[in-house]
Each structure stands twice: as C-alpha cells, then as structure tokens.
Design an enzyme around this catalytic site. Structure first.
Site, PDB file in Angstrom:
ATOM      1  N   LYS A   1       0.620  -1.160  -0.013  1.00  0.00           N
ATOM      2  CA  LYS A   1      -0.129   0.093  -0.241  1.00  0.00           C
ATOM      3  C   LYS A   1       0.909   1.353   0.258  1.00  0.00           C
ATOM      4  CE  LYS A   1      -4.177  -2.460   1.745  1.00  0.00           C
ATOM      5  NZ  LYS A   1      -3.049  -3.999   1.945  1.00  0.00           N
TER       6      LYS A   1
ATOM      7  N   LYS B   1      -7.792   1.723   5.896  1.00  0.00           N
ATOM      8  CA  LYS B   1      -7.785   1.012   5.529  1.00  0.00           C
ATOM      9  C   LYS B   1      -6.447  -0.151   6.235  1.00  0.00           C
ATOM     10  CE  LYS B   1      -5.869   0.639   0.929  1.00  0.00           C
ATOM     11  NZ  LYS B   1      -6.497   0.836  -0.679  1.00  0.00           N
TER      12      LYS B   1
ATOM     13  N   ARG C   1      -6.631  -5.130 -11.698  1.00  0.00           N
ATOM     14  CA  ARG C   1      -5.793  -5.990 -11.136  1.00  0.00           C
ATOM     15  C   ARG C   1      -4.961  -5.671 -12.847  1.00  0.00           C
ATOM     16  NH1 ARG C   1      -3.478  -9.044  -7.971  1.00  0.00           N
ATOM     17  NH2 ARG C   1      -4.060  -7.544  -6.749  1.00  0.00           N
TER      18      ARG C   1
ATOM     19  N   ARG D   1     -12.624  -6.174 -11.342  1.00  0.00           N
ATOM     20  CA  ARG D   1     -13.022  -7.131 -10.034  1.00  0.00           C
ATOM     21  C   ARG D   1     -13.976  -5.912  -9.535  1.00  0.00           C
ATOM     22  NH1 ARG D   1      -7.905  -7.935  -7.253  1.00  0.00           N
ATOM     23  NH2 ARG D   1      -7.766  -5.485  -7.592  1.00  0.00           N
TER      24      ARG D   1
ATOM     25  N   ARG E   1     -15.550  -2.996  -2.089  1.00  0.00           N
ATOM     26  CA  ARG E   1     -14.295  -3.765  -1.982  1.00  0.00           C
ATOM     27  C   ARG E   1     -15.023  -4.738  -3.343  1.00  0.00           C
ATOM     28  NH1 ARG E   1     -13.646  -7.085   3.085  1.00  0.00           N
ATOM     29  NH2 ARG E   1     -15.953  -7.221   2.662  1.00  0.00           N
TER      30      ARG E   1
ATOM     31  N   ASP F   1      -2.849  -2.487  -8.649  1.00  0.00           N
ATOM     32  CA  ASP F   1      -4.288  -2.357  -8.575  1.00  0.00           C
ATOM     33  C   ASP F   1      -5.061  -0.715  -8.617  1.00  0.00           C
ATOM     34  OD1 ASP F   1      -4.542  -4.639  -7.514  1.00  0.00           O
ATOM     35  OD2 ASP F   1      -4.839  -3.937  -5.580  1.00  0.00           O
TER      36      ASP F   1
ATOM     37  N   GLU G   1      -2.633   0.588  -5.290  1.00  0.00           N
ATOM     38  CA  GLU G   1      -1.690  -0.852  -4.616  1.00  0.00           C
ATOM     39  C   GLU G   1      -0.616  -0.848  -5.462  1.00  0.00           C
ATOM     40  OE1 GLU G   1      -3.027  -3.359  -2.004  1.00  0.00           O
ATOM     41  OE2 GLU G   1      -5.267  -2.188  -1.050  1.00  0.00           O
TER      42      GLU G   1
ATOM     43  N   ASN H   1       0.919  -4.513  -5.797  1.00  0.00           N
ATOM     44  CA  ASN H   1       1.027  -6.253  -5.325  1.00  0.00           C
ATOM     45  C   ASN H   1       2.586  -6.432  -5.497  1.00  0.00           C
ATOM     46  OD1 ASN H   1      -1.812  -6.936  -4.430  1.00  0.00           O
ATOM     47  ND2 ASN H   1      -2.425  -5.481  -6.027  1.00  0.00           N
TER      48      ASN H   1
END
Length: 318
Positions: A126, A161, A211, A226, A234, A274, A282, A284
């Site tokens: 993050k 978060k 993603r 997503r 979310r 993301d 984000e 990852n």
C-alpha cells in the site's frame, strides 16, 4: 539448457486448482523445461549462514483431481537452484521477513529470487504506491487520529484500511456523514498505536478494481476488473467481487510507464498494480494473482511471459 526452479508457497494440496496463479506459473515453468522443487515457508533454514530447504521434486498436471505429485523430501542448498519463486500469500509478518533473509542468503549463494527479497521487504504493497503521487488519489498514512479525522473532513468520502491486509480485509468506507468514524479509526489504528491508510473514495470502484499484471516492466495488455457485489465497496474476489477481463486503457498504460522503471530497478519481475478509475491504489509484490482469469479470457499465457523473462536473465548470468 535445463534450469531448476524452486517455489516457496502455501500448501499446494490446499490451493484452488481453477484460480491459483502459482500453479499456472509452475505449469508454464514445467512446459519450458524447468525442473521443479517445492518448499513451504517452514522448510527454509540457515545452516551456518548457508540457505537450505527441505524440498521435494515436484511435477504439476492440468488435472483438477490431481494437480501435483511430490517425491520424498530432501535437503537442498537453495543457492544450487537457478531460480526461486517466492509465492507465499500475506500476512506480511515476521516469519515472512525471516524467509526473505534466508532467500537473500540463497541469492548470495547464486540463486535468482523472484521477486527480489530486499524489494519484498522494502515495498509495502500500500505504501509503495504512494511513491508515485502523480498516479494516486489523495492519500494519507498516519496513526494520528486527529490528522485522520481532518483528512475525512477535507475529502468527505474516504476509505480507511490497514497497511498489512489482503483480500479486502479490514477496509472501511466512511461516508460524508462520518458515521462510525471514531470506532473505525480506533479499531484500525489500535487507538493510535499503528499506522493506517486513508484514501479518498473513488466512485469508479463500481466499474471494478482493475488488476494489471506487469512482467519485467511490461504490462500484460489485458487486466482483470474485480467488480463489487451490490452494496459493497470492495472489488476483491476474496470479498465476493466478480472478475471481468478487459483491455488496458490509455490511462492504465500511462500508470504502468510511470511505475515500470522503479519496478525493474528494484528487481520486481512480477507485479500486480491495482487501479480504480484513473488512480493507482496498490502495488502487489508478494504473490500477485489473476493470471488464470486473464489467460482464460484472452489466451495471454502470462506464465510463459514470466518464464521467458527469467530464462533471459539466467542465460545472461551464465
């Protein structure tokens, strides 16, 4: 030339055959001629400074009833392997950090580790995104509840978060009325004892949290959006989101160009960005997913892209 590849992953017997990205990568590696070895995180150790693992020779199969076979375990000097994939899912806890130290010793002994252990430690998924402010929405990382409250006052609609969560766990949407703001901040920050993230809410989440997979600094030309369930904020598949593969937009490609040089510099060969709407949220680096879904929709063969990048580096090394 035949190369050896070790994978450090969660228990292979418990993965989801249809969705597991690590299995897709292993199938691609086997198809490329790699000899595979399987390790759990608990199998790694240091013996007088030398990285060793109690590993098993592994074969993988495209079979939902039997997707792997393992030979009896034996002690394997990790530096003798050509490449090691670190694919353990978060939480990013002390045990994960200790594993990166062992894998760093394997690097010193000659193995290539994907992703680079130092980068795994340095690049919180993050916080790392905030290194590219031109790509991000307004964001604050703090443990000061007064400062977090001011951020909410300024931006009205805010996502809060934890910095170490995954799969959408612990994400709260605080709307302009500020309902439950105090309780959210107290819980996430442990009453001001740990840092959390505040991020301006991006309404485009209703169209999907994308993603984007990046292999050796190059984006796979399709992403997986997503899409949240009705009433959810979310999009994570683990939180009930629905996956929909799509081509990248011009803005997606621009974000990748902003980030890619730093990824390459840090030795991050396989990464998932993301993106919600026009914003990076984000990066990852631990165990990016969604390969299966993108491959199924567009025949992208992401695993082969990664193995090509790895074998290119191994050939240069030799």
């Amino acid at each position: 030339m035949k190369y050896s590849l070790g994978v450090v992953m969660d228990p292979i017997a418990q993965i989801n055959f249809k969705k597991d990205t690590t299995l897709a990568l292993l199938q691609a590696a086997q198809d490329c001629g790699f000899q595979l070895f399987y390790f759990k995180q608990s199998d790694l150790y240091l013996d007088n400074g030398r990285a060793v693992g109690r590993g098993c020779l592994l074969q993988v199969f495209d079979n939902a009833q039997q997707w792997f076979s393992l030979e009896p375990p034996r002690e394997i000097p990790l530096g003798d392997l050509d490449v090691i994939l670190m694919r353990v899912d978060p939480p990013f806890d002390n045990e994960y950090i200790y594993s990166t130290y062992i894998l760093e010793a394997a690097e010193r002994d000659g193995a290539m580790v994907v992703n680079k252990p130092q980068a795994l430690r340095d690049c919180n998924e993050k916080i790392f995104a905030t290194a590219f402010p031109q790509c991000c929405p307004p964001v604050l990382v703090s443990r000061d509840m007064a400062r977090l409250r001011k951020f909410h006052q300024a931006h009205k609609d805010v996502i809060f978060k934890p910095l170490d969560g995954m799969g959408g766990a612990g994400i709260f949407h605080c709307k302009p009325d500020g309902a439950n703001l105090g309780a959210i901040l107290e819980m996430l920050s442990d009453h001001g004892r740990q840092q959390i993230m505040a991020q301006r809410y991006i309404p485009e989440i209703k169209d999907g949290d994308k993603r984007i997979l990046v292999v050796d600094g190059e984006a796979v030309p399709y992403c997986l959006a997503r899409i949240p369930e009705a009433g959810e904020t979310r999009g994570n598949l683990a939180a009930g989101g629905r996956g929909e593969a799509r081509p990248l937009t011009d803005r997606d490609r621009w974000i990748v160009k902003q980030v890619a040089p730093t990824l390459k510099e840090k030795g991050l060969l396989f990464v998932g960005l993301d993106v919600i709407g026009d914003f990076l949220t984000e990066i990852n680096v631990t165990s990016p997913t969604c390969v299966r879904e993108i491959d199924a929709a567009y025949n992208t063969d992401v695993g082969s892209r990664l193995m090509s990048a790895i074998t290119h580096r191994l050939a240069q090394k030799r």
